[in-house]
Design an enzyme around this catalytic site. Structure first.
Site, PDB file in Angstrom:
ATOM      1  N   TYR A 144      20.093 -15.682 -15.967  1.00 19.63           N
ATOM      2  CA  TYR A 144      19.373 -16.699 -15.199  1.00 19.63           C
ATOM      3  C   TYR A 144      18.262 -16.103 -14.348  1.00 19.63           C
ATOM      4  CZ  TYR A 144      22.749 -20.426 -16.128  1.00 19.63           C
ATOM      5  OH  TYR A 144      23.519 -21.382 -16.726  1.00 19.63           O
ATOM      6  N   LYS A 193      31.857 -10.087 -22.887  1.00 18.76           N
ATOM      7  CA  LYS A 193      31.545  -9.900 -24.311  1.00 18.76           C
ATOM      8  C   LYS A 193      31.318  -8.406 -24.499  1.00 18.76           C
ATOM      9  CE  LYS A 193      30.582 -11.538 -28.471  1.00 18.76           C
ATOM     10  NZ  LYS A 193      31.566 -12.200 -29.351  1.00 18.76           N
ATOM     11  N   ASP A 225      34.334 -15.631 -26.458  1.00 18.82           N
ATOM     12  CA  ASP A 225      34.539 -16.573 -27.572  1.00 18.82           C
ATOM     13  C   ASP A 225      36.020 -16.942 -27.691  1.00 18.82           C
ATOM     14  OD1 ASP A 225      34.876 -13.907 -28.299  1.00 18.82           O
ATOM     15  OD2 ASP A 225      33.943 -14.082 -30.270  1.00 18.82           O
ATOM     16  N   ASP A 249      28.982 -20.915 -16.749  1.00 19.22           N
ATOM     17  CA  ASP A 249      28.343 -22.229 -16.905  1.00 19.22           C
ATOM     18  C   ASP A 249      28.942 -22.953 -18.100  1.00 19.22           C
ATOM     19  OD1 ASP A 249      26.413 -24.317 -16.601  1.00 19.22           O
ATOM     20  OD2 ASP A 249      25.263 -23.421 -18.244  1.00 19.22           O
ATOM     21  N   ASP A 253      31.919 -26.357 -18.254  1.00 16.38           N
ATOM     22  CA  ASP A 253      31.738 -27.676 -18.876  1.00 16.38           C
ATOM     23  C   ASP A 253      32.840 -27.910 -19.910  1.00 16.38           C
ATOM     24  OD1 ASP A 253      29.303 -28.149 -17.445  1.00 16.38           O
ATOM     25  OD2 ASP A 253      28.470 -29.211 -19.182  1.00 16.38           O
TER      26      ASP A 253
HETATM   27  C1  IPM Z   1      25.156 -26.034 -13.485  1.00 15.94           C
HETATM   28  C2  IPM Z   1      23.890 -26.351 -14.246  1.00 15.94           C
HETATM   29  C3  IPM Z   1      22.789 -25.385 -13.871  1.00 15.94           C
HETATM   30  C4  IPM Z   1      23.259 -23.999 -14.267  1.00 15.94           C
HETATM   31  C5  IPM Z   1      21.399 -25.661 -14.479  1.00 15.94           C
HETATM   32  C6  IPM Z   1      20.929 -27.054 -14.242  1.00 15.94           C
HETATM   33  C7  IPM Z   1      20.375 -24.687 -13.978  1.00 15.94           C
HETATM   34  O1  IPM Z   1      24.105 -26.380 -15.615  1.00 15.94           O
HETATM   35  O2  IPM Z   1      25.131 -26.049 -12.249  1.00 15.94           O
HETATM   36  O3  IPM Z   1      26.177 -25.799 -14.122  1.00 15.94           O
HETATM   37  O4  IPM Z   1      23.163 -23.628 -15.447  1.00 15.94           O
HETATM   38  O5  IPM Z   1      23.722 -23.280 -13.381  1.00 15.94           O
HETATM   39 MN    MN Z   2      26.219 -26.272 -16.120  1.00 15.19          MN
END
Ligand code: IPM
Ligand code: MN
Ligand code: NAD
Length: 360
Positions: A144, A193, A225, A249, A253
């Site tokens: 990032y 990884k 993975d 990240d 999710d």
């Molecule tokens: C999160 C989001 C952010 C990240 C993006 C929007 C920059 O996906 O907070 O998880 O990847 O950190």
């Molecule tokens: Mn995210």
């Protein structure tokens, strides 16, 4: 009645950001009324809203206000309107910028399977029942924040995203992971990884070294993975997961599915400055403006705010209990609803939590 006075900076951002931050604000106001806190809110621009009003995703005044705050509550940034913009000018650059400006290197993302929501997950209830894990995501390093380049080479475009980590950056997040695991009496899984990446091989070395300071905390290394697969195959095996920025990240999710919806996941971003609290989800352009967003990820982020920044652990637990009761009584925003469920909107869900808050 206490004499406490808090300065909270609100960064609503884009899409459903303002809708869920309103829920967070109502919650903080309700707590303040009952507990006799004085709260001063300052609302500032970030993301696409800041680009539209000021021409930049993170105006200086936003950073200054956040630095002076006791805590910062952020909604979400981004959306199709700004998707054509280049890296530094995008709404997301505002989010990365505020995390960096606050030195918020440790992103805590707790994931739990709420008993009333076991059937809201697309996974089988018996697979997710009892899940209670914490993802500790490194937040201010890695891909990032590495150098980015786009250049021409032999008539093609060549692009570079550098992945950079230093020993101290790895050490502090790994130590935080071990501390969290020790406190919770759980194991630590370090995710990398290392079979491919130099940064991961060094990450592993650092984990080995720090682990020697925590002989009471069982730990393992796991390739990312495999971790992605184990998270849905056998999620109860995880206690605390510590990992670098991008892996964290993506895995968070994925882990959201264990709870029923990404709308349920809160986060706390901690480090050198004031704590930054944000739901894990994004601006959800597909449902923005309809009053349909699930506010619980944000309300649970406010619970983390009372725990980590405002030193009110009882308030934090009371919020979590109220959310549990509301879910137990069957309140469901659309993202949590199964066929036949009555669906409520953001405001109704928020009000239901406030009504069930038991603060002594
Ligand atoms: C999160 C989001 C952010 C990240 C993006 C929007 C920059 O996906 O907070 O998880 O990847 O950190
Ligand atoms: Mn995210
Ligand atoms: P998203 O998280 O915004 O949405 C993914 C899906 O989840 C959508 O179907 C959405 O409707 C649903 N969803 C998300 N939050 C919800 C909630 N609270 N209640 C009900 N449903 C919810 O991810 P995306 O669509 O990939 O990204 C949209 C934009 O948000 C992009 O511009 C992205 O960069 C940005 N983003 C911002 C943040 C942040 O500010 N922290 C985080 C992730 C994505």
């Amino acid at each position: 009645m206490s004499e406490k006075r808090y300065r909270i900076v609100l960064l609503p951002g884009d899409g459903i950001g303002p809708e869920v931050v309103r829920a967070g604000r109502r919650l903080i106001e309700a707590v303040a009324r009952t507990c006799g806190h004085e709260v001063e809110f300052e609302e500032r621009l970030i993301g696409g809203a800041a680009i539209d009003a000021r021409g930049e995703p993170l105006p200086g005044e936003t950073v200054e206000a956040a630095r002076r705050a006791d805590a910062v509550l952020l909604g979400a940034v981004g959306g199709p309107k700004w998707d054509g913009l280049g890296g530094d000018r995008r709404p997301e650059a505002g989010l990365l910028g505020i995390r960096k400006a606050l030195g918020a290197y440790a992103n805590l993302r707790p994931v739990r399977a709420w008993a009333p929501l076991l059937t809201a997950s697309t996974l089988r209830p018996e697979a997710v029942e009892g899940v209670d894990l914490l993802i500790v995501r490194e937040l201010t390093g890695g891909l990032y924040f590495g150098k980015k380049r786009r250049e021409r080479e032999n008539g093609h475009t060549r692009v570079v995203d550098e992945m950079v980590y230093t020993t101290p950056e790895i050490e502090r997040i790994v130590r935080l992971g071990f501390e969290a695991a020790r406190k919770a009496g759980k194991s630590l899984t370090s995710v990398d990884k290392a079979n491919v990446l130099e940064s991961s091989r060094h990450w592993r070395e650092v984990v080995e070294r720090v682990a020697a300071e925590y002989p009471d905390v069982p730990y393992t290394h796991m390739l990312v993975d495999n971790c992605a697969m184990q998270l849905v195959r056998d999620p109860r095996r995880f206690g605390v997961i510590v990992t670098e920025n991008m892996f964290g990240d993506i895995l968070s999710d994925e882990a959201a599915v264990l709870t029923g919806s990404i709308g349920m996941l809160p986060s706390a971003s901690l480090g050198e400055g004031p704590g930054l609290y944000e739901p894990v989800h994004g601006s959800a352009p597909d449902i923005a403006g309809r009053g349909a967003a699930n506010p619980l990820g944000t309300m649970l982020s406010v619970a983390l705010m009372y725990q980590f920044s405002l030193d009110e652990p009882a308030v934090s637990s009371a919020i979590v209990d109220a959310v549990d009761r509301v879910l137990g009584e069957g309140f469901r925003t659309a993202d949590l609803a199964r066929p036949g469920d009555r669906v409520c909107g953001t405001e109704e869900m928020t009000g239901a939590v406030l009504e069930r808050l038991r603060l002594t």
